[in-house]
Design a protein around this motif. Structure first.
Motif, short mmCIF file in Angstrom:
data_model
loop_
_atom_site.label_atom_id
_atom_site.label_comp_id
_atom_site.label_asym_id
_atom_site.label_seq_id
_atom_site.Cartn_x
_atom_site.Cartn_y
_atom_site.Cartn_z
N MET A 141 0.83 -1.21 0.00
CA MET A 141 0.00 0.00 0.00
C MET A 141 0.86 1.26 0.00
N ALA A 142 2.03 1.19 0.64
CA ALA A 142 2.94 2.34 0.62
C ALA A 142 3.41 2.64 -0.80
N LEU A 143 3.60 1.59 -1.59
CA LEU A 143 4.00 1.79 -3.00
C LEU A 143 2.91 2.50 -3.78
N LEU A 144 1.65 2.18 -3.51
CA LEU A 144 0.55 2.86 -4.18
C LEU A 144 0.51 4.34 -3.80
N SER A 145 0.75 4.65 -2.53
CA SER A 145 0.80 6.06 -2.12
C SER A 145 1.92 6.79 -2.83
N ALA A 146 3.06 6.13 -2.98
CA ALA A 146 4.18 6.75 -3.69
C ALA A 146 3.84 7.00 -5.15
N ALA A 147 3.15 6.06 -5.78
CA ALA A 147 2.74 6.24 -7.17
C ALA A 147 1.77 7.42 -7.30
N GLY A 148 0.84 7.54 -6.38
CA GLY A 148 -0.09 8.66 -6.40
C GLY A 148 0.62 9.98 -6.22
N LEU A 149 1.59 10.02 -5.32
CA LEU A 149 2.36 11.23 -5.10
C LEU A 149 3.12 11.64 -6.36
N GLY A 150 3.70 10.65 -7.04
CA GLY A 150 4.40 10.95 -8.28
C GLY A 150 3.47 11.52 -9.34
N GLY A 151 2.26 10.97 -9.43
CA GLY A 151 1.29 11.47 -10.39
C GLY A 151 0.87 12.90 -10.09
N ILE A 152 0.70 13.23 -8.82
CA ILE A 152 0.33 14.60 -8.44
C ILE A 152 1.45 15.57 -8.79
N ALA A 153 2.70 15.15 -8.57
CA ALA A 153 3.84 16.01 -8.94
C ALA A 153 3.86 16.27 -10.44
N ALA A 154 3.60 15.23 -11.24
CA ALA A 154 3.54 15.41 -12.69
C ALA A 154 2.38 16.32 -13.09
N LEU A 155 1.26 16.17 -12.42
CA LEU A 155 0.09 17.00 -12.71
C LEU A 155 0.39 18.47 -12.39
N ALA A 156 1.08 18.72 -11.30
CA ALA A 156 1.45 20.10 -10.95
C ALA A 156 2.38 20.70 -12.00
N ARG A 157 3.31 19.89 -12.51
CA ARG A 157 4.21 20.40 -13.55
C ARG A 157 3.46 20.74 -14.83
N LEU A 158 2.47 19.90 -15.19
CA LEU A 158 1.66 20.19 -16.38
C LEU A 158 0.89 21.49 -16.21
N GLY A 159 0.42 21.75 -14.99
CA GLY A 159 -0.35 22.96 -14.74
C GLY A 159 0.47 24.22 -14.85
N ARG A 160 1.80 24.11 -14.65
CA ARG A 160 2.66 25.29 -14.72
C ARG A 160 3.08 25.62 -16.15
N ARG A 161 2.81 24.70 -17.09
CA ARG A 161 3.24 24.95 -18.48
C ARG A 161 2.28 25.88 -19.20
#
Length: 392
Positions: free
Chosen positions: A372-392
């Motif tokens: 389950m910790a791995l799933l949380s890490a995957a979600g965190l990575g996706g949110i970071a990518a989403l934030a980068r897309l929003g800044r473009r």
């Protein structure tokens, strides 16, 4: 029409919406901690319980978006909700004499799909009120969490007070039936939502369906919510193996929701300071910590401390997701988008996670929480990518 003219419909919108969440989570608060125990009492093993939960979750992937689309198309979200609540009541009543895997599977599927489809429809009505009447989503949703605490503690006390296996099983099912009847009444009371025209709805659907940020959001939110599946499905069984009493287990479930309540009550301030994606990222970080430790530090003190993180792993992630939807999804497609998000986050991803959780818990016990910790890490990575897309 009759419902909308009755005196009770004059209550404030926030009160009517709060009553809906209270009734919804009264059912959940009885089921979530002790439904696996009830199923085990009906003769199912851990793999069968996991398969039953996974099948119900996967059914949402197909049914929930279709029901949400139907509600948008008909322009009668409340009417659809009333019908779903009635179906859930009938299916739970039919479970009373049921034994064996297949009868339990099919009846749980019907009840689970009907009940789960209610939540995105209720959320879409609430978020419309948040946009249109400047209501605070967190302070409406908090009544569901308070109701969950009452149900979890009450269920634990009921089980602790009945030693014969058949008695608490029948008692829990009777409580689920009573709570489901209250939910049906609450759906009758919920305020109607404004309907969009067919053309505007399809245009709105097209806009968000073509936005890759929306799909990255769905995938990230799914990972964050799926990380709770081992806890939801086997948390009570794990704590029982550690020797915790049913009353104590109910209190631990309630403690996590108290932390969630605090988060919800302060959510408007937190959203203003951190933004929706910031809250979701906080949930991912807390999930990595919580699930990494819960299975390797098994004492009561550790369980009590780690339960406080539920306010972030669920509460912060959920509030962030709801406000992200409120700010990015066109109102004309709110029920469809909300149902699609629920289908994937609480359906497809959670279904695979639940199926894996059954196998992993059977093989590794509490150490399976590391998955389950791995799933949380995957979600965190996706949110970071989403934030980068929003800044473009």
């Amino acid at each position: 029409m009759l419902i909308s003219t009755m005196p009770w419909s004059a209550a404030p919108i926030s009160t009517r919406l709060g009553a809906y969440y209270a009734a919804s989570f009264l059912v959940v608060g009885i089921q979530l901690p002790f439904w696996p125990v009830w199923l085990a009492g009906r003769g199912l093993d851990t793999q069968e319980i996991a398969a039953l939960f996974a099948a119900a979750i996967w059914a949402k992937v197909i049914a929930t978006p279709l029901i949400g689309g139907l509600a948008d198309r008909l322009g009668r979200r409340r009417g659809v909700m009333v019908a779903l609540a009635a179906v859930a009541c009938i299916a739970y009543a039919a479970l009373w004499p049921a034994w064996g895997f297949w009868p339990l599977l099919w009846l749980n599927l019907v009840a689970g799909v009907a009940q789960s489809a209610l939540m995105p429809l209720g959320d879409s009505i609430t978020l419309a009120a948040v946009r249109g009447a400047s209501l605070d989503y967190g302070r409406i949703r908090v009544w569901g969490s308070l109701s969950f605490i009452v149900a979890a503690i009450g269920s634990g006390a009921l089980l602790a007070g009945n030693s014969a296996p058949a008695i608490p099983g029948n008692s829990v099912l009777a409580l689920v039936l009573a709570a489901s009847a209250l939910l049906l009444i609450a759906c009758l009371w919920i305020p109607p939502a404004p309907a969009a025209t067919g053309r505007s709805r399809w245009a709105a659907l097209g806009r968000f369906a073509a936005d890759r940020r929306f799909w990255l959001f769905v995938a990230s939110g799914s990972a964050l919510q799926s990380s709770h599946q081992l806890y939801y499905g086997f948390g009570t069984l794990y704590w029982r193996e550690l020797g915790f009493s049913d009353t104590l287990i109910g209190a631990l479930w309630a403690e996590g929701v108290v932390a969630e309540i605090v988060l919800f009550w302060q959510s408007a301030l937190l959203v203003a300071r951190m933004g929706p994606l910031g809250l979701m990222a906080l949930g991912g970080i807390a999930g990595i910590l919580r699930w990494s430790l819960i299975g390797v530090v098994p004492g009561l003190a550790a369980a009590a401390v780690l339960q406080l993180l539920h306010g972030l792993t669920f509460g912060a992630a959920h509030i962030g997701a709801m406000y992200f939807m409120a700010r990015t999804v066109p109102p004309g497609a709110a029920a469809s988008a909300q149902s699609l998000y629920a289908a994937v986050s609480a359906g497809l991803g959670s279904g695979f996670a639940m199926l894996a959780a059954g196998a992993l818990y059977g093989a590794y016990g509490g150490h399976a929480y590391l998955f389950m910790a791995l799933l949380s890490a995957a979600g965190l990575g996706g949110i970071a990518a989403l934030a980068r897309l929003g800044r473009r």
